[in-house]
Design a protein around this motif. Structure first.
Motif: not given
Length: 262
Positions: A218, A143, A60, A216, A10, A166
């Motif tokens: 989190s 994403d 980002d 990606h 992120s 994620n």
């Protein structure tokens, strides 16, 4: 082809892809200074880039696009709506460096075919890319709130994936985020969880040596070990055994992965 996930998370995203003739970067989501540091760690330089491929306008993914493009006169490729959305945030890009890469199209750069495909995310017109050369295929897909059948058709049977993993749903539900943020992440326009990513992986990987880079993650609602364990277990439940022909790799928000050949 060779590639390195320079950064993923992120706080900023950038994936480097090259062959013997040319090189590209998918997104530049970090400062120019940080990008120079990351390139140095894989013994490369941004000045060698032949193109910047933008996926969508979130900060980002575009933070350093303008800086690198202007500093080294690098062509920038994005679809029309993404150009419109990101232009106020990246500074002036000379017209001779602005290129349109339309959704669901393929552009050929020397011996590399780069294809774009739509994803489901809360951006104006988000898309990601596959790279193909000499029968080898690399897919970059992060994403997205889910992986549709159309996406699966585009990315099937890749030799390597940079694949979003994620969040852990339990961690996300228990974290201190506002409910509106949690709902966004869990929606079809948000990000895929570890388990949902693994189910999608099981439906696209072929029975051949396949490298998967979990991307990606989190920083608040996932951990590398947890992502790897969850993806491994879910793949196993789908009759895909990690370590036989599927191999999982970590990515990092601050350190590049080794440059490897697809």
């Amino acid at each position: 082809m060779r590639f390195s996930v320079l950064a993923s998370g992120s706080t900023g995203n950038a994936i480097y892809v090259e062959n013997d003739e040319q090189s590209f970067i998918v997104d530049v989501g970090l400062s120019g200074k940080k990008m120079e540091e990351l390139f140095a760690k894989i013994d490369r330089s941004a000045k060698q880039l032949n193109g910047i491929l933008v996926t969508h306008e979130h900060s980002d993914h575009i933070k350093g696009v303008g800086v690198l493009a202007r500093r080294y006169q690098i062509p920038v490729y994005a679809n029309e709506k993404t150009w419109q959305a990101m232009s106020p945030h990246i500074g002036e890009i000379p017209s001779d460096l602005r290129y349109h890469f339309n959704m669901e199209t393929t552009r050929t750069f020397g011996s590399i075919d780069i294809s774009s495909f739509a994803v489901s995310h809360d951006a104006v017109d988000p898309m990601f890319y596959t790279f193909q050369e000499d029968g080898r295929k690399l897919t970059v897909i992060t994403d997205t709130g889910y992986v549709s059948d159309r996406m699966k058709g585009m990315i099937a049977a890749s030799d390597a994936y940079v694949f979003e993993s994620n969040h852990d749903v339990g961690m996300l539900q228990m974290c201190g985020y506002p409910w509106s943020t949690k709902r966004r992440i869990l929606s079809d326009l948000g990000h895929v969880s570890n388990e949902d990513a693994a189910v999608a992986m099981s439906e696209v990987i072929a029975e051949k040596q396949t490298q998967i880079y979990l991307a990606h993650l989190s920083k608040d609602n996932n951990m590398k070990d947890l992502a790897r364990m969850s993806v491994t277990q879910t793949l196993k439940s789908c009759d895909v055994i990690v370590g036989e022909y599927v191999h999982l790799h970590d990515t990092d928000a601050n350190e590049p992965t080794p440059l490897v050949t697809v």
